[in-house]
Design a protein around this motif. Structure first.
Motif, PDB file in Angstrom:
ATOM      1  N   ARG A 172       0.810  -1.221   0.000  1.00  0.00           N
ATOM      2  CA  ARG A 172       0.000   0.000   0.000  1.00  0.00           C
ATOM      3  C   ARG A 172       0.845   1.275   0.000  1.00  0.00           C
ATOM      4  N   LEU A 173       1.940   1.266   0.699  1.00  0.00           N
ATOM      5  CA  LEU A 173       2.775   2.464   0.729  1.00  0.00           C
ATOM      6  C   LEU A 173       3.255   2.812  -0.679  1.00  0.00           C
ATOM      7  N   GLU A 174       3.722   1.814  -1.420  1.00  0.00           N
ATOM      8  CA  GLU A 174       4.142   2.051  -2.811  1.00  0.00           C
ATOM      9  C   GLU A 174       2.984   2.563  -3.647  1.00  0.00           C
ATOM     10  N   THR A 175       1.809   2.013  -3.412  1.00  0.00           N
ATOM     11  CA  THR A 175       0.624   2.426  -4.159  1.00  0.00           C
ATOM     12  C   THR A 175       0.286   3.881  -3.865  1.00  0.00           C
ATOM     13  N   VAL A 176       0.336   4.273  -2.601  1.00  0.00           N
ATOM     14  CA  VAL A 176       0.032   5.656  -2.225  1.00  0.00           C
ATOM     15  C   VAL A 176       1.070   6.605  -2.821  1.00  0.00           C
ATOM     16  N   VAL A 177       2.332   6.231  -2.780  1.00  0.00           N
ATOM     17  CA  VAL A 177       3.380   7.078  -3.364  1.00  0.00           C
ATOM     18  C   VAL A 177       3.124   7.254  -4.863  1.00  0.00           C
ATOM     19  N   THR A 178       2.767   6.180  -5.522  1.00  0.00           N
ATOM     20  CA  THR A 178       2.480   6.243  -6.955  1.00  0.00           C
ATOM     21  C   THR A 178       1.251   7.094  -7.236  1.00  0.00           C
ATOM     22  N   LEU A 179       0.202   6.917  -6.445  1.00  0.00           N
ATOM     23  CA  LEU A 179      -1.008   7.733  -6.607  1.00  0.00           C
ATOM     24  C   LEU A 179      -0.694   9.218  -6.436  1.00  0.00           C
ATOM     25  N   CYS A 180       0.070   9.531  -5.403  1.00  0.00           N
ATOM     26  CA  CYS A 180       0.430  10.935  -5.157  1.00  0.00           C
ATOM     27  C   CYS A 180       1.266  11.496  -6.299  1.00  0.00           C
ATOM     28  N   TYR A 181       2.238  10.723  -6.758  1.00  0.00           N
ATOM     29  CA  TYR A 181       3.105  11.193  -7.846  1.00  0.00           C
ATOM     30  C   TYR A 181       2.285  11.462  -9.108  1.00  0.00           C
ATOM     31  N   GLU A 182       1.446  10.503  -9.473  1.00  0.00           N
ATOM     32  CA  GLU A 182       0.629  10.677 -10.682  1.00  0.00           C
ATOM     33  C   GLU A 182      -0.368  11.813 -10.507  1.00  0.00           C
ATOM     34  N   ALA A 183      -0.973  11.913  -9.338  1.00  0.00           N
ATOM     35  CA  ALA A 183      -1.950  12.978  -9.111  1.00  0.00           C
ATOM     36  C   ALA A 183      -1.290  14.356  -9.192  1.00  0.00           C
ATOM     37  N   LEU A 184      -0.142  14.513  -8.547  1.00  0.00           N
ATOM     38  CA  LEU A 184       0.556  15.803  -8.605  1.00  0.00           C
ATOM     39  C   LEU A 184       1.007  16.116 -10.033  1.00  0.00           C
ATOM     40  N   ALA A 185       1.431  15.089 -10.764  1.00  0.00           N
ATOM     41  CA  ALA A 185       1.825  15.294 -12.164  1.00  0.00           C
ATOM     42  C   ALA A 185       0.622  15.681 -13.017  1.00  0.00           C
ATOM     43  N   ARG A 186      -0.525  15.077 -12.749  1.00  0.00           N
ATOM     44  CA  ARG A 186      -1.748  15.414 -13.499  1.00  0.00           C
ATOM     45  C   ARG A 186      -2.239  16.812 -13.179  1.00  0.00           C
ATOM     46  N   VAL A 187      -2.046  17.249 -11.946  1.00  0.00           N
ATOM     47  CA  VAL A 187      -2.439  18.612 -11.589  1.00  0.00           C
ATOM     48  C   VAL A 187      -1.565  19.608 -12.343  1.00  0.00           C
ATOM     49  N   ARG A 188      -0.254  19.323 -12.418  1.00  0.00           N
ATOM     50  CA  ARG A 188       0.670  20.199 -13.140  1.00  0.00           C
ATOM     51  C   ARG A 188       0.448  20.142 -14.650  1.00  0.00           C
ATOM     52  N   ASP A 189       0.227  18.951 -15.185  1.00  0.00           N
ATOM     53  CA  ASP A 189       0.064  18.763 -16.626  1.00  0.00           C
ATOM     54  C   ASP A 189      -1.131  17.845 -16.853  1.00  0.00           C
ATOM     55  N   PRO A 190      -2.330  18.425 -16.998  1.00  0.00           N
ATOM     56  CA  PRO A 190      -3.547  17.604 -17.094  1.00  0.00           C
ATOM     57  C   PRO A 190      -3.589  16.666 -18.299  1.00  0.00           C
ATOM     58  N   VAL A 191      -2.882  16.999 -19.351  1.00  0.00           N
ATOM     59  CA  VAL A 191      -2.934  16.165 -20.559  1.00  0.00           C
ATOM     60  C   VAL A 191      -2.001  14.964 -20.453  1.00  0.00           C
ATOM     61  N   TYR A 192      -0.741  15.195 -20.141  1.00  0.00           N
ATOM     62  CA  TYR A 192       0.250  14.119 -20.161  1.00  0.00           C
ATOM     63  C   TYR A 192       0.598  13.543 -18.788  1.00  0.00           C
ATOM     64  N   GLY A 193       0.395  14.288 -17.735  1.00  0.00           N
ATOM     65  CA  GLY A 193       0.717  13.789 -16.400  1.00  0.00           C
ATOM     66  C   GLY A 193       2.187  13.434 -16.277  1.00  0.00           C
ATOM     67  N   CYS A 194       2.464  12.298 -15.640  1.00  0.00           N
ATOM     68  CA  CYS A 194       3.868  11.915 -15.425  1.00  0.00           C
ATOM     69  C   CYS A 194       4.533  11.466 -16.725  1.00  0.00           C
ATOM     70  N   VAL A 195       3.750  11.094 -17.728  1.00  0.00           N
ATOM     71  CA  VAL A 195       4.326  10.692 -19.013  1.00  0.00           C
ATOM     72  C   VAL A 195       5.056  11.879 -19.651  1.00  0.00           C
ATOM     73  N   GLY A 196       4.527  13.079 -19.484  1.00  0.00           N
ATOM     74  CA  GLY A 196       5.208  14.272 -19.991  1.00  0.00           C
ATOM     75  C   GLY A 196       6.551  14.469 -19.330  1.00  0.00           C
ATOM     76  N   HIS A 197       6.614  14.222 -18.029  1.00  0.00           N
ATOM     77  CA  HIS A 197       7.886  14.342 -17.301  1.00  0.00           C
ATOM     78  C   HIS A 197       8.868  13.268 -17.768  1.00  0.00           C
ATOM     79  N   ILE A 198       8.389  12.058 -17.958  1.00  0.00           N
ATOM     80  CA  ILE A 198       9.242  10.965 -18.439  1.00  0.00           C
ATOM     81  C   ILE A 198       9.778  11.294 -19.828  1.00  0.00           C
ATOM     82  N   PHE A 199       8.907  11.793 -20.698  1.00  0.00           N
ATOM     83  CA  PHE A 199       9.328  12.167 -22.044  1.00  0.00           C
ATOM     84  C   PHE A 199      10.400  13.258 -21.992  1.00  0.00           C
ATOM     85  N   SER A 200      10.200  14.241 -21.126  1.00  0.00           N
ATOM     86  CA  SER A 200      11.179  15.314 -20.980  1.00  0.00           C
ATOM     87  C   SER A 200      12.528  14.764 -20.522  1.00  0.00           C
ATOM     88  N   LEU A 201      12.516  13.837 -19.565  1.00  0.00           N
ATOM     89  CA  LEU A 201      13.761  13.232 -19.093  1.00  0.00           C
ATOM     90  C   LEU A 201      14.434  12.407 -20.194  1.00  0.00           C
TER      91      LEU A 201
END
Length: 173
Positions: A61-90
């Protein structure tokens, strides 16, 4: 309930009483957890998040919550691409760095082939000597790209006696 005795960050955000068996309490503390849960709630919803956590084994569950938070914060910053946009940038940054590394290796190889053979100093010593001739403010500038540094070293090499020695050495042989 959270360890501090008050409501967890999720229950605080939802303005509800935090129960003893609250699924969110171990993962969202009353201080910082509220901000993280706000993003999770906005993107996934409280009900969906609690249902998801209940289906996950407690040790994951801890890993799941960390993942949920990461994706949610990424989606708030970039509603279209979310964390995929960050991965693409990297990934793009990694490709750029690989290209710069290939360029630097090619330049070093070229310099090694055009410089006189021993007893002259090693290439590292020559680069160090050239770098010492460049003003310290330029050498300490961490934003300076590698290509620019190689160009400055080439310019220093062109202006130095070492270049003249190398040209004379090559013309004699």
């Amino acid at each position: 309930m959270s360890s501090g005795g008050g409501p967890c960050g999720a229950c605080k955000f939802l303005r509800r009483k935090c129960m003893r068996d609250c699924i969110f309490a171990p993962y969202f503390d009353s201080e910082q957890g509220m901000a993280h849960f706000a993003a999770v709630h906005k993107v996934f919803g409280a009900s969906n998040s609690s249902k998801l956590l209940l289906t996950i084994p407690p040790n994951k569950r801890l890993e799941t919550v960390v993942t949920l938070c990461y994706e949610a914060l990424a989606r708030v910053r970039d509603p279209v691409y979310g964390c995929v946009g960050h991965i693409f940038s990297l990934q793009q940054h990694a490709v750029t760095l690989q290209a710069e590394l290939a360029y630097v290796r090619a330049r070093i190889s070229t310099l090694q082939h055009h410089l006189p053979l021993p007893p002259t100093p090693s290439l590292a010593d020559q680069i160090g000597a050239c770098c010492s001739n460049i003003s310290s403010s330029v050498c300490m500038d961490t934003s300076l790209d590698v290509t620019g540094l190689c160009d400055m070293l080439d310019q220093q090499l062109d202006n130095s006696d070492l270049h003249t020695q190398a040209v004379h050495f090559i013309s004699r042989h």
